[in-house]
Design an enzyme around this catalytic site. Structure first.
Site, PDB file in Angstrom:
ATOM      1  N   CYS A 100     -15.839  -5.757  -1.844  1.00 41.78           N
ATOM      2  CA  CYS A 100     -16.570  -7.757  -1.729  1.00 41.78           C
ATOM      3  C   CYS A 100     -17.899  -7.481  -1.850  1.00 41.78           C
ATOM      4  CB  CYS A 100     -16.175  -7.322   0.537  1.00 41.78           C
ATOM      5  SG  CYS A 100     -14.817  -7.481   0.894  1.00 41.78           S
ATOM      6  N   GLN A 102       1.931 -12.446  -4.705  1.00 42.65           N
ATOM      7  CA  GLN A 102       0.877 -12.073  -4.462  1.00 42.65           C
ATOM      8  C   GLN A 102       0.050 -12.196  -3.080  1.00 42.65           C
ATOM      9  OE1 GLN A 102      -2.082 -13.695  -6.516  1.00 42.65           O
ATOM     10  NE2 GLN A 102      -1.175 -15.002  -8.265  1.00 42.65           N
ATOM     11  N   ASP A 104      11.247 -13.867 -17.646  1.00 43.64           N
ATOM     12  CA  ASP A 104       9.898 -12.896 -17.737  1.00 43.64           C
ATOM     13  C   ASP A 104      10.469 -11.465 -18.440  1.00 43.64           C
ATOM     14  OD1 ASP A 104       7.729 -11.729 -15.178  1.00 43.64           O
ATOM     15  OD2 ASP A 104       8.666 -10.451 -15.987  1.00 43.64           O
ATOM     16  N   ASP A 108       1.237 -18.038 -16.617  1.00 46.53           N
ATOM     17  CA  ASP A 108       1.033 -17.276 -15.612  1.00 46.53           C
ATOM     18  C   ASP A 108       1.098 -16.113 -16.064  1.00 46.53           C
ATOM     19  OD1 ASP A 108      -0.546 -16.732 -13.273  1.00 46.53           O
ATOM     20  OD2 ASP A 108       0.932 -16.718 -12.080  1.00 46.53           O
ATOM     21  N   CYS A 115      -5.100 -15.596 -13.390  1.00 50.08           N
ATOM     22  CA  CYS A 115      -6.597 -14.872 -12.827  1.00 50.08           C
ATOM     23  C   CYS A 115      -7.548 -14.698 -13.349  1.00 50.08           C
ATOM     24  CB  CYS A 115      -5.270 -13.992 -11.493  1.00 50.08           C
ATOM     25  SG  CYS A 115      -4.990 -12.520 -13.779  1.00 50.08           S
TER      26      CYS A 115
END
Length: 617
Positions: free
Chosen positions: A231, A418, A475, A525, A552
């Site tokens: 973090c 996710q 995919d 994505d 992302c």
């Protein structure tokens, strides 16, 4: 012996364990260990390798595809900003340098940590230079103070924040830049000069001497903060975190899109996560094996329980971490259980290992009895409609289950999905509200959805009700497609509504040749590296009416969106002659750009770009 519950590595842990697209080759960097930490078994010397922080995660793997190489060779065209390729902050990142083994080092990944940091440093240097010129007014420039010795402690003031989450600081009376983790603009901090680079110094955070008005350390909920690399923003108010992440999207499109400002709409406010702690549904802590184990012959086994946790910011040894407050209660309990197990089973390991902790949910109607095989200590979450029993899985090959509203998804526990379930409901609802183009009497109604890089079917399934012609998910991984088909059945969707095929994304448009582009929406994505040139070339040639680009990595998203807006790229003839004038056949305009905060307390931001095909008059 529960070796099936962990991944074991002998020399260097595979960074790919963390982040497969549901397809195994998709590098999403969502797993805790590789998104934020380099494992201690890595052989690279820290004296020559920049420390890694999250930019959206996972710069430990530098991926260079043909798309980047094409743009490195591309000449600047009139009216276009030069493509932002760089040499990075570390010695190994410069294209002409060689590593210790004599091999030419790879340049930094485009849109990766090193390049993003470099661009932020260059912007600050340019700003400082302009301010110095304006303030000098004919005065002789002051001589720059010599740099402190490496390892010495110095006091610096943080003047800016990089999109990597690092503070950019200066010493009083100097314009030299120090890259400092865990610090924010306005902080006066004591740091240790770790490594001098050509344009900046990498420094280790020691302490805050005078806090910024933005800093409130009473907000910090983790005792390992400012040591563990996971973090960066726990000291900040959550509204300020969202403001910072919006600015990350702004800078991404300034630095990587090659678009003039008038082509980029105002970036919308970042949508926050319903949970800012207790949200992460997967962790992968690890531990080191015995040192100096021989390659051949009898192996040494651990003689005591090793530290179990993550690699700290400025060291190579694993930091022992008892708890992680950004993880869900079920995953946190799993960490406690696995640490307790290792107290008695450590002597079974001759190598380091990564432990999987994945949340699993069993849902029953409200008032119904729980399944008899549930652990007594399962975490119970009750609503008027149902009761969820949440446990953790440690077997990579076991099946995990989670819910998004009333949709159910299953996946191999070790694969990508996710990792913040709390935001998936508003996130998929936002996509649902923006996936169809504005109604127009002159346009055909939308009938089809193509979900590229579909994984186990997140968008294909949650958006399927909007497309009368059906949704198709594509995919590269057969395993992901197998689970996607299972998930479609679990959600009572037949093949006329929702189907999946295994194909490499660059070849996917051959699979949907019967779709009318005027009636089709494409959802993208891709992995962190973005779309490759082959895929973008096919997308422009197919020319769907609307594109929703989820990413992302907003930096590679900005690069790819720039290609679609310009309607041009090397290797494709995307022009036609109309009345003697050459015009582009397919190009797009940006309807909206927005970030989503999938990982509160970190610098990562997910991006959503909505694009419409330009209809030439």
């Amino acid at each position: 012996m529960r070796l099936g519950a962990i991944r074991v590595f002998s020399k260097t842990p595979s960074l790919s364990t963390s982040c497969f697209t549901s397809a195994s080759l998709r590098y999403r960097s969502q797993s805790y260990s590789t998104r934020f930490w380099l494992t201690t078994s890595t052989k690279t010397s820290m004296a020559s390798t920049p420390a890694t922080t999250a930019t959206g995660g996972g710069e430990g793997v530098q991926q260079i595809d043909s798309y980047k190489l094409q743009h490195q060779q591309q000449k600047q065209q009139p009216g276009k900003r030069p493509f932002q390729n760089g040499h990075g902050g570390g010695k190994g990142g410069r294209g002409g340098k060689f590593n210790k083994k004599g091999k030419k080092a790879k340049p930094p990944a485009e849109g990766g940590h090193d390049e993003v940091l470099r661009l932020d440093i260059e912007a600050l240097m340019a700003k400082s230079k302009n301010e110095a010129v304006e303030g000098a007014e004919g005065e002789a420039a002051a001589e720059e103070a010599p740099l402190p010795e490496q390892g010495s402690e110095v006091l610096v003031e943080v003047v800016a924040l990089s999109s990597t989450g690092d503070g950019l600081a200066k010493m009083k009376g100097s314009d030299h830049i120090y890259v400092v983790p865990f610090a924010i603009p306005g902080d006066m901090v004591m740091v240790k000069a770790y490594r001098h680079e050509e344009t900046h110094t990498i420094a280790d955070f020691i302490s805050v001497v005078d806090p910024s008005p933005l800093r409130d350390d009473s907000r910090i909920q983790c005792k390992y903060f400012a040591k563990c690399s996971g973090c960066q923003f726990q000291m900040l108010d959550y509204a300020e975190q969202l403001r910072i992440k919006r600015q990350t999207v702004v800078k991404a499109y300034q630095n990587f899109s090659q678009l003039t400002p008038e082509l980029v709409p105002e970036i919308l406010n970042t949508i926050g996560s319903p949970l800012q702690y207790n949200y992460r549904t997967k962790l992968t802590p690890h531990f080191d094996g015995p040192r100096n184990n021989p390659r051949r012959g009898p192996k040494k086994f651990l003689e005591s329980c090793p530290p179990i946790g993550f690699t700290p910011k400025s060291a190579r040894k694993v930091m022992d971490i008892e708890d992680c407050p950004i993880a869900t209660p079920a995953v946190r309990k799993g960490l406690t259980d696995e640490r307790k197990r290792m107290e008695t089973e450590f002597n079974k390991y001759s190598n380091g290992a990564t432990i999987l902790l994945r949340e699993n949910t069993v849902r029953v109607p409200a008032g119904a009895a729980p399944p008899s095989d549930l652990p007594q200590d399962a975490i119970v979450v009750s609503t008027p409609e149902y009761t969820d029993y949440k446990t953790h899985i440690t077997d990579n090959n076991a099946t995990s289950t989670e819910y998004i509203d009333n949709f159910i998804f299953t996946n191999p526990a070790g694969s990508f999905f996710q990792n913040n379930n709390s935001i998936l409901s508003p996130f998929t609802q936002y996509i649902r509200e923006h996936i169809l183009p504005p109604a127009s009497s002159s346009s055909l109604p939308i009938k089809y959805l193509i979900d590229a890089y579909s994984g186990s079917g997140l968008f294909t399934i949650t958006q399927s009700s909007l497309f009368p012609g059906g949704s198709i998910g594509i995919d590269i991984a057969e395993g992901s497609i197998t689970y996607a088909r299972k998930n479609a059945k679990l959600n009572s969707l037949d093949e006329s509504q929702c189907k999946f095929i295994a194909a490499d994304a660059p070849e996917l448009f051959k699979s949907v040749s019967g779709y009318n582009p005027d009636e089709t929406v494409v959802v993208l994505d891709p992995p962190r590296k973005g779309c490759d040139s082959s895929f973008l070339r096919q997308l422009l040639q197919f020319g769907p009416r609307r594109v929703i680009y989820v990413s992302c990595n907003v930096h590679t998203q900005a690069r790819d969106v720039g290609v679609l807006v310009r309607g041009e790229m090397e290797g494709i003839d995307n022009t036609e002659e109309v009345d003697g004038t050459e015009k582009k056949k397919t190009r797009y305009e940006i309807e909206s750009l927005r970030g989503f905060d999938f990982f509160p307390q970190t610098s990562h931001v997910e991006g959503v770009a909505v694009l419409n095909r330009v209809e030439e008059a």
